[in-house]
Design a protein around this motif. Structure first.
Motif, PDB file in Angstrom:
ATOM      1  N   UNK A 269       0.841  -1.207   0.000  1.00 43.73           N
ATOM      2  CA  UNK A 269       0.000   0.000   0.000  1.00 43.73           C
ATOM      3  C   UNK A 269       0.874   1.254   0.000  1.00 43.73           C
ATOM      4  N   UNK A 270       1.939   1.227   0.802  1.00 42.84           N
ATOM      5  CA  UNK A 270       2.850   2.376   0.827  1.00 42.84           C
ATOM      6  C   UNK A 270       3.540   2.558  -0.517  1.00 42.84           C
ATOM      7  N   UNK A 271       3.936   1.417  -1.139  1.00 45.13           N
ATOM      8  CA  UNK A 271       4.539   1.496  -2.471  1.00 45.13           C
ATOM      9  C   UNK A 271       3.553   2.066  -3.477  1.00 45.13           C
ATOM     10  N   UNK A 272       2.293   1.638  -3.349  1.00 41.76           N
ATOM     11  CA  UNK A 272       1.266   2.132  -4.262  1.00 41.76           C
ATOM     12  C   UNK A 272       1.155   3.648  -4.183  1.00 41.76           C
ATOM     13  N   UNK A 273       1.097   4.152  -2.962  1.00 42.41           N
ATOM     14  CA  UNK A 273       0.978   5.600  -2.774  1.00 42.41           C
ATOM     15  C   UNK A 273       2.204   6.315  -3.342  1.00 42.41           C
ATOM     16  N   UNK A 274       3.400   5.782  -3.029  1.00 40.31           N
ATOM     17  CA  UNK A 274       4.638   6.425  -3.483  1.00 40.31           C
ATOM     18  C   UNK A 274       4.768   6.401  -4.998  1.00 40.31           C
ATOM     19  N   UNK A 275       4.555   5.212  -5.589  1.00 37.82           N
ATOM     20  CA  UNK A 275       4.741   5.070  -7.033  1.00 37.82           C
ATOM     21  C   UNK A 275       3.701   5.833  -7.830  1.00 37.82           C
ATOM     22  N   UNK A 276       2.444   5.748  -7.372  1.00 36.01           N
ATOM     23  CA  UNK A 276       1.396   6.465  -8.101  1.00 36.01           C
ATOM     24  C   UNK A 276       1.597   7.970  -7.991  1.00 36.01           C
ATOM     25  N   UNK A 277       1.996   8.442  -6.811  1.00 33.02           N
ATOM     26  CA  UNK A 277       2.265   9.876  -6.656  1.00 33.02           C
ATOM     27  C   UNK A 277       3.372  10.308  -7.613  1.00 33.02           C
ATOM     28  N   UNK A 278       4.404   9.457  -7.745  1.00 33.12           N
ATOM     29  CA  UNK A 278       5.502   9.780  -8.658  1.00 33.12           C
ATOM     30  C   UNK A 278       5.007   9.802 -10.098  1.00 33.12           C
ATOM     31  N   UNK A 279       4.228   8.762 -10.484  1.00 34.57           N
ATOM     32  CA  UNK A 279       3.782   8.654 -11.869  1.00 34.57           C
ATOM     33  C   UNK A 279       2.783   9.751 -12.243  1.00 34.57           C
ATOM     34  N   UNK A 280       1.939  10.140 -11.301  1.00 35.49           N
ATOM     35  CA  UNK A 280       0.955  11.173 -11.593  1.00 35.49           C
ATOM     36  C   UNK A 280       1.582  12.567 -11.595  1.00 35.49           C
ATOM     37  N   UNK A 281       2.576  12.752 -10.754  1.00 31.34           N
ATOM     38  CA  UNK A 281       3.179  14.082 -10.632  1.00 31.34           C
ATOM     39  C   UNK A 281       3.934  14.478 -11.898  1.00 31.34           C
ATOM     40  N   UNK A 282       4.594  13.525 -12.547  1.00 30.95           N
ATOM     41  CA  UNK A 282       5.431  13.855 -13.705  1.00 30.95           C
ATOM     42  C   UNK A 282       4.621  14.457 -14.851  1.00 30.95           C
ATOM     43  N   UNK A 283       3.563  13.770 -15.360  1.00 31.37           N
ATOM     44  CA  UNK A 283       2.802  14.410 -16.455  1.00 31.37           C
ATOM     45  C   UNK A 283       2.020  15.631 -15.990  1.00 31.37           C
ATOM     46  N   UNK A 284       1.548  15.607 -14.735  1.00 27.34           N
ATOM     47  CA  UNK A 284       0.785  16.748 -14.233  1.00 27.34           C
ATOM     48  C   UNK A 284       1.658  18.006 -14.186  1.00 27.34           C
ATOM     49  N   UNK A 285       2.918  17.834 -13.767  1.00 26.41           N
ATOM     50  CA  UNK A 285       3.843  18.978 -13.725  1.00 26.41           C
ATOM     51  C   UNK A 285       4.055  19.554 -15.127  1.00 26.41           C
TER      52      UNK A 285
ATOM     53  N   UNK B 125       0.371  14.612 -22.608  1.00 25.70           N
ATOM     54  CA  UNK B 125       0.566  14.360 -21.172  1.00 25.70           C
ATOM     55  C   UNK B 125      -0.780  14.096 -20.474  1.00 25.70           C
ATOM     56  N   UNK B 126      -1.817  14.793 -20.915  1.00 27.20           N
ATOM     57  CA  UNK B 126      -3.144  14.571 -20.333  1.00 27.20           C
ATOM     58  C   UNK B 126      -3.645  13.164 -20.651  1.00 27.20           C
ATOM     59  N   UNK B 127      -3.407  12.716 -21.883  1.00 32.45           N
ATOM     60  CA  UNK B 127      -3.795  11.348 -22.258  1.00 32.45           C
ATOM     61  C   UNK B 127      -3.026  10.329 -21.437  1.00 32.45           C
ATOM     62  N   UNK B 128      -1.733  10.603 -21.239  1.00 35.26           N
ATOM     63  CA  UNK B 128      -0.925   9.697 -20.425  1.00 35.26           C
ATOM     64  C   UNK B 128      -1.426   9.671 -18.986  1.00 35.26           C
ATOM     65  N   UNK B 129      -1.789  10.838 -18.482  1.00 38.90           N
ATOM     66  CA  UNK B 129      -2.327  10.920 -17.124  1.00 38.90           C
ATOM     67  C   UNK B 129      -3.634  10.138 -17.012  1.00 38.90           C
ATOM     68  N   UNK B 130      -4.455  10.180 -18.048  1.00 39.40           N
ATOM     69  CA  UNK B 130      -5.705   9.435 -18.045  1.00 39.40           C
ATOM     70  C   UNK B 130      -5.442   7.929 -17.982  1.00 39.40           C
ATOM     71  N   UNK B 131      -4.441   7.477 -18.734  1.00 38.56           N
ATOM     72  CA  UNK B 131      -4.097   6.047 -18.718  1.00 38.56           C
ATOM     73  C   UNK B 131      -3.645   5.618 -17.330  1.00 38.56           C
TER      74      UNK B 131
END
Length: 376
Positions: A144-160, A190-196
């Motif tokens: 669960x902690x990995x999920x939070x960390x990894x998803x935060x990393x993956x979502x932050x990159x295209x969002x930035x 980047x928005x399409x990638x974020x949607x995926x």
């Protein structure tokens, strides 16, 4: 099994009582015979027989003495026979006390083949199961902690990136039409990638926690794969890939959720494109039998190391391990695929060698959790 254990315990207890009683009687009898022999010897020597001349009180005393001696003999022999079992029960009690206090490494040596040894075996199994459950719970917490960390990393990159390009577009800085279109194109990609990424996350959590109910119906698995491959044609062209689709039947009706199965093979084909584009070819083979359908998605890219094949369907698995968002995605694709296969009571396996990397999905024509066929 429980009744046989009770009978075994009662039977052995009864045997010990009988043996102790017999031993007490024999020793009492020997004592009486010995006293009579002594009295006879005294008579032969010309002395008075004290026992024969004893009054009623003396006889009552001797009788009680014999009974007391018999009870003592019985108690001693019975305790001696039960000593080993009592010691073993004390070991079991000590082990249960330690386990109840959290020492799950405690084990009891299994001695003999009886109800106590079975209790020891079941106690050891219980401790092992509790230890396994606790390890799984710790693993779930870590995941669960990995999920939070990894998803935060993956979502932050295209969002930035999206925020950055939108700020440039909304600023008063003069931009020519070419740069404006370029920035809009990047923000859109980047928005399409974020949607995926969000869809992957939602799909995995929903499937993993049983929040998605499969809508089972009759569907043609051959036609489903053919349509998916047609939809993937532009992606294959873009990545300079060719594909072959081979099947031993023209049509095969199974019971399944078409949307989930499309997601399953979509993930497998995307995985084949990401990691198999070096091989220039993707093969899809469908083999239909009466009870099951086997689908193989084969690519000829990089070989997956043997030690990673066991973890390939775990969440966040990525072959390149570098978290490249261009090829790695969320790392949830294969985990989602496995969950979908599980929903359909099937199996998914992977093997990789110089002959290619093969993802094999075996689906029953009617899932075992379905009581009767559905009608379309």
């Amino acid at each position: 099994m429980k009744s046989s254990i009770i009978y075994s315990f009662h039977g052995r207890l009864f045997v010990h009582i009988i043996l102790s009683t017999m031993l007490a009687c024999v020793l009492d009898l020997l004592l009486i015979v010995s006293i009579k022999l002594v009295n006879g010897l005294i008579e032969d020597l010309g002395y008075e027989n004290i026992v024969l001349q004893a009054n009623d009180k003396t006889m009552l005393f001797l009788t009680l003495l014999y009974i007391l001696i018999g009870i003592l003999i019985f108690s001693f022999s019975f305790a001696l026979m039960q000593h080993r079992q009592v010691q073993y029960m004390q070991k079991l009690s000590t082990a249960m006390h330690k386990i109840s206090n959290g020492d799950l490494t405690t084990t009891v040596d299994i001695e003999g083949d009886n109800e106590l040894s079975q209790m020891a075996m079941e106690l050891n199994q219980m401790a092992e199961q509790v230890r396994t459950l606790m390890e799984r719970e710790r693993e779930a917490e870590r995941t669960k902690n990995d999920l939070i960390t990894n998803v935060a990393h993956d979502l932050r990159t295209p969002l930035t990136s999206i925020i950055g390009y939108l700020e440039l577009l909304s600023s008063n800085r003069p931009l020519d039409e070419t740069m404006r279109k370029k920035y809009l194109s990047i923000a859109y990609q980047k928005s399409c990638h974020l949607q995926v990424l969000i869809e992957d996350l939602f799909g995995f959590t929903s499937l993993g926690y049983g929040k998605i109910t499969a809508k089972m119906a009759e569907l043609d698995i051959v036609n489903l794969l053919e349509q998916l491959l047609d939809e993937f044609y532009p992606i294959f062209e873009q990545n300079h890939l060719q594909y072959n689709y081979n099947t031993n039947v023209a049509s095969k009706i199974i019971i399944g959720d078409g949307t989930l199965l499309a997601r399953l093979f979509d993930n497998l084909l995307n995985n084949a494109v990401k990691y198999g584009n070096d091989g220039k070819m993707i093969n899809v083979i469908l083999t239909a039998q009466e009870q099951v359908v086997t689908i193989q998605v084969i690519n000829f890219g990089s070989i997956i190391p043997a030690n990673e094949l066991n973890t390939i369907f775990e969440k966040f698995y990525r072959m390149e391990q570098s978290r490249s968002t261009q090829t790695g995605g969320t790392g949830l694709g294969l985990a989602i695929a496995k969950n979908i296969v599980d929903v359909h009571s099937g199996t998914i396996t992977a093997e990789s060698s110089l002959n290619g990397t093969i993802f094999k999905v075996v689906l029953p024509t009617i899932p075992s959790n379905q009581k009767q066929p559905f009608s379309s």
